[in-house]
Design a protein around this motif. Structure first.
Motif, PDB file in Angstrom:
ATOM      1  N   LYS A   1       0.835  -1.205   0.000  1.00  0.00           N
ATOM      2  CA  LYS A   1       0.000   0.000   0.000  1.00  0.00           C
ATOM      3  C   LYS A   1       0.871   1.258   0.000  1.00  0.00           C
ATOM      4  O   LYS A   1       0.577   2.238  -0.682  1.00  0.00           O
ATOM      5  N   LEU A   2       1.951   1.221   0.768  1.00  0.00           N
ATOM      6  CA  LEU A   2       2.851   2.366   0.839  1.00  0.00           C
ATOM      7  C   LEU A   2       3.525   2.604  -0.514  1.00  0.00           C
ATOM      8  O   LEU A   2       3.667   3.753  -0.948  1.00  0.00           O
ATOM      9  N   LYS A   3       3.929   1.528  -1.188  1.00  0.00           N
ATOM     10  CA  LYS A   3       4.595   1.651  -2.488  1.00  0.00           C
ATOM     11  C   LYS A   3       3.655   2.239  -3.541  1.00  0.00           C
ATOM     12  O   LYS A   3       4.077   3.045  -4.376  1.00  0.00           O
ATOM     13  N   VAL A   4       2.387   1.854  -3.506  1.00  0.00           N
ATOM     14  CA  VAL A   4       1.412   2.423  -4.436  1.00  0.00           C
ATOM     15  C   VAL A   4       1.178   3.899  -4.111  1.00  0.00           C
ATOM     16  O   VAL A   4       1.133   4.749  -5.002  1.00  0.00           O
ATOM     17  N   GLU A   5       1.065   4.208  -2.823  1.00  0.00           N
ATOM     18  CA  GLU A   5       0.854   5.591  -2.401  1.00  0.00           C
ATOM     19  C   GLU A   5       2.009   6.492  -2.832  1.00  0.00           C
ATOM     20  O   GLU A   5       1.797   7.626  -3.281  1.00  0.00           O
ATOM     21  N   GLN A   6       3.235   5.989  -2.717  1.00  0.00           N
ATOM     22  CA  GLN A   6       4.417   6.778  -3.062  1.00  0.00           C
ATOM     23  C   GLN A   6       4.685   6.823  -4.560  1.00  0.00           C
ATOM     24  O   GLN A   6       5.552   7.560  -5.016  1.00  0.00           O
ATOM     25  N   GLY A   7       3.946   6.017  -5.334  1.00  0.00           N
ATOM     26  CA  GLY A   7       4.123   6.023  -6.780  1.00  0.00           C
ATOM     27  C   GLY A   7       5.237   5.130  -7.271  1.00  0.00           C
ATOM     28  O   GLY A   7       5.596   5.185  -8.459  1.00  0.00           O
ATOM     29  N   ASP A   8       5.802   4.285  -6.407  1.00  0.00           N
ATOM     30  CA  ASP A   8       6.877   3.381  -6.830  1.00  0.00           C
ATOM     31  C   ASP A   8       6.346   2.272  -7.728  1.00  0.00           C
ATOM     32  O   ASP A   8       7.080   1.736  -8.560  1.00  0.00           O
ATOM     33  N   ILE A   9       5.075   1.897  -7.540  1.00  0.00           N
ATOM     34  CA  ILE A   9       4.418   0.936  -8.418  1.00  0.00           C
ATOM     35  C   ILE A   9       3.054   1.496  -8.807  1.00  0.00           C
ATOM     36  O   ILE A   9       2.480   2.310  -8.093  1.00  0.00           O
ATOM     37  N   ASP A  10       2.545   1.064  -9.971  1.00  0.00           N
ATOM     38  CA  ASP A  10       1.272   1.588 -10.466  1.00  0.00           C
ATOM     39  C   ASP A  10       0.087   0.935  -9.771  1.00  0.00           C
ATOM     40  O   ASP A  10      -0.889   1.610  -9.421  1.00  0.00           O
ATOM     41  N   LEU A  11       0.175  -0.382  -9.624  1.00  0.00           N
ATOM     42  CA  LEU A  11      -0.946  -1.169  -9.121  1.00  0.00           C
ATOM     43  C   LEU A  11      -0.479  -2.103  -8.022  1.00  0.00           C
ATOM     44  O   LEU A  11       0.685  -2.512  -7.989  1.00  0.00           O
ATOM     45  N   GLY A  12      -1.391  -2.442  -7.145  1.00  0.00           N
ATOM     46  CA  GLY A  12      -1.072  -3.408  -6.099  1.00  0.00           C
ATOM     47  C   GLY A  12      -2.226  -4.373  -5.919  1.00  0.00           C
ATOM     48  O   GLY A  12      -3.393  -3.973  -6.013  1.00  0.00           O
ATOM     49  N   ILE A  13      -1.917  -5.618  -5.684  1.00  0.00           N
ATOM     50  CA  ILE A  13      -2.948  -6.592  -5.339  1.00  0.00           C
ATOM     51  C   ILE A  13      -2.756  -6.926  -3.880  1.00  0.00           C
ATOM     52  O   ILE A  13      -1.746  -7.501  -3.473  1.00  0.00           O
ATOM     53  N   THR A  14      -3.719  -6.505  -3.066  1.00  0.00           N
ATOM     54  CA  THR A  14      -3.571  -6.594  -1.620  1.00  0.00           C
ATOM     55  C   THR A  14      -4.904  -6.980  -0.986  1.00  0.00           C
ATOM     56  O   THR A  14      -5.841  -7.371  -1.689  1.00  0.00           O
ATOM     57  N   VAL A  15      -4.989  -6.886   0.317  1.00  0.00           N
ATOM     58  CA  VAL A  15      -6.215  -7.262   1.027  1.00  0.00           C
ATOM     59  C   VAL A  15      -6.820  -6.044   1.727  1.00  0.00           C
ATOM     60  O   VAL A  15      -6.112  -5.106   2.093  1.00  0.00           O
ATOM     61  N   LEU A  16      -8.122  -6.077   1.874  1.00  0.00           N
ATOM     62  CA  LEU A  16      -8.807  -5.037   2.635  1.00  0.00           C
ATOM     63  C   LEU A  16      -8.507  -5.201   4.118  1.00  0.00           C
ATOM     64  O   LEU A  16      -8.210  -6.310   4.566  1.00  0.00           O
ATOM     65  N   PRO A  17      -8.542  -4.105   4.896  1.00  0.00           N
ATOM     66  CA  PRO A  17      -8.990  -2.768   4.495  1.00  0.00           C
ATOM     67  C   PRO A  17      -7.871  -1.928   3.889  1.00  0.00           C
ATOM     68  O   PRO A  17      -6.692  -2.157   4.181  1.00  0.00           O
ATOM     69  N   VAL A  18      -8.266  -0.959   3.051  1.00  0.00           N
ATOM     70  CA  VAL A  18      -7.341   0.046   2.537  1.00  0.00           C
ATOM     71  C   VAL A  18      -7.980   1.418   2.744  1.00  0.00           C
ATOM     72  O   VAL A  18      -9.191   1.519   2.961  1.00  0.00           O
TER      73      VAL A  18
END
Length: 293
Positions: free
Chosen positions: A133-150
């Motif tokens: 989630k942090l990597k997506v927020e910082q723009g290091d990756i475009d997309l993330g497949i993760t689990v809720l909650p976000v």
């Protein structure tokens, strides 16, 4: 003030070290120092506290850092937009996965996308849910497949998969003859959990608290296989997604459904809100929406 100044400043702030920043930027340390000093002179304020071994941002530095990130992202979006016109159906998707989801996605969804878009590269990296989630927020990756909650204020989410958590016990456990068990019945058990870096750790602890008890944690691990082995050797029980049961090829463990409360493990695709998404990334999002797990 120019883009290069901001780029150098942001990298030093991220790395908290001039040497590391120079290695990443492939620019000499004196050049970076000079550029940042000129930025400070222009703004007439100190941005970096250089008094300690690790460089820290001053109060003014924090403000400039936050604004610089937005400016650099906007510049990157301009280049991406122009490049999209030239590189039709080409590009790169930067995708973050949790260690468990690679098995669920490949070969079906990822292989199918690659067949349809052979000129689009998919760069995959693994992180635990919180790091991702942090990597997506910082723009290091475009997309993330993760689990809720976000955080719904930060991320757009696309539901992919939802399944129950089950109790994993050893072959001689008192629950072995049961098909289901209430979570509150496990209050005297010793739990083996993933570490705090993993979202599932918080999901399990919160569910236990809502069922009236704080779980007794015997062990924590970041390795699924080790958790399975510890359960098999009667060191405790664990709560895991049902799809993970087949991962444990150990006949000394057994999975039991939780009758109450029903605890979901919800897998989602996330991307940052209000961020420009290149053609390749948008195509991947559309494809994965049509080809759910």
């Amino acid at each position: 003030m120019d883009i290069q100044q901001l780029k150098y400043f942001v990298e030093v702030a991220k790395q908290k070290n001039f040497t590391k920043a120079s290695q990443i930027l492939l620019v000499s340390q004196p050049s970076i120092s000079k550029m940042i000093k000129s930025l400070e002179d222009e703004l007439m304020i100190t941005l970096l506290d250089r008094s300690e071994r690790k460089i820290k941002l001053t109060d003014a530095g924090v403000i400039v850092y936050e604004q610089a990130l937005k400016i650099l992202q906007s510049v990157e979006d301009v280049y991406a937009s122009v490049n999209e016109l030239v590189q039709v159906k080409k590009g790169t998707v930067k995708l973050g996965l949790m260690p468990t989801t690679g098995v669920l996605l490949f070969p079906n969804v990822l292989a199918g996308f690659k067949r349809e878009y052979p000129q689009i590269d998919i760069q995959m990296v693994e992180y635990n849910a919180k790091q991702l989630k942090l990597k997506v927020e910082q723009g290091d990756i475009d997309l993330g497949i993760t689990v809720l909650p976000v955080n719904s204020q930060l991320f757009e989410t696309i539901p992919l998969l939802s399944e129950e958590l089950v109790v994993l016990v050893d072959s001689e456990h008192w629950l072995i003859e049961r098909e289901t068990v209430g979570l509150s019945d496990l209050k005297n058990e010793s739990f083996i959990l993933l570490t705090e870096d993993y979202a599932l750790h918080d999901v399990v602890k919160q569910a236990c608290m809502q069922s009236g008890f704080e779980p007794t944690v015997a062990y924590k691990s970041s390795l699924w296989d080790l958790i399975g082995e510890m359960v098999a050797t009667k060191l405790g029980i664990s709560l895991i997604p049902r799809s993970m049961v087949s991962r444990f090829n150990n006949q000394n463990v057994h999975a039991i459904s939780i009758s109450y409360p029903f605890i979901e493990w919800e897998l989602v695709l996330i991307y940052k809100k209000n961020k420009y998404l290149p053609f390749a990334t948008r195509e991947f999002i559309e494809y994965i929406q049509l080809n759910k797990l």
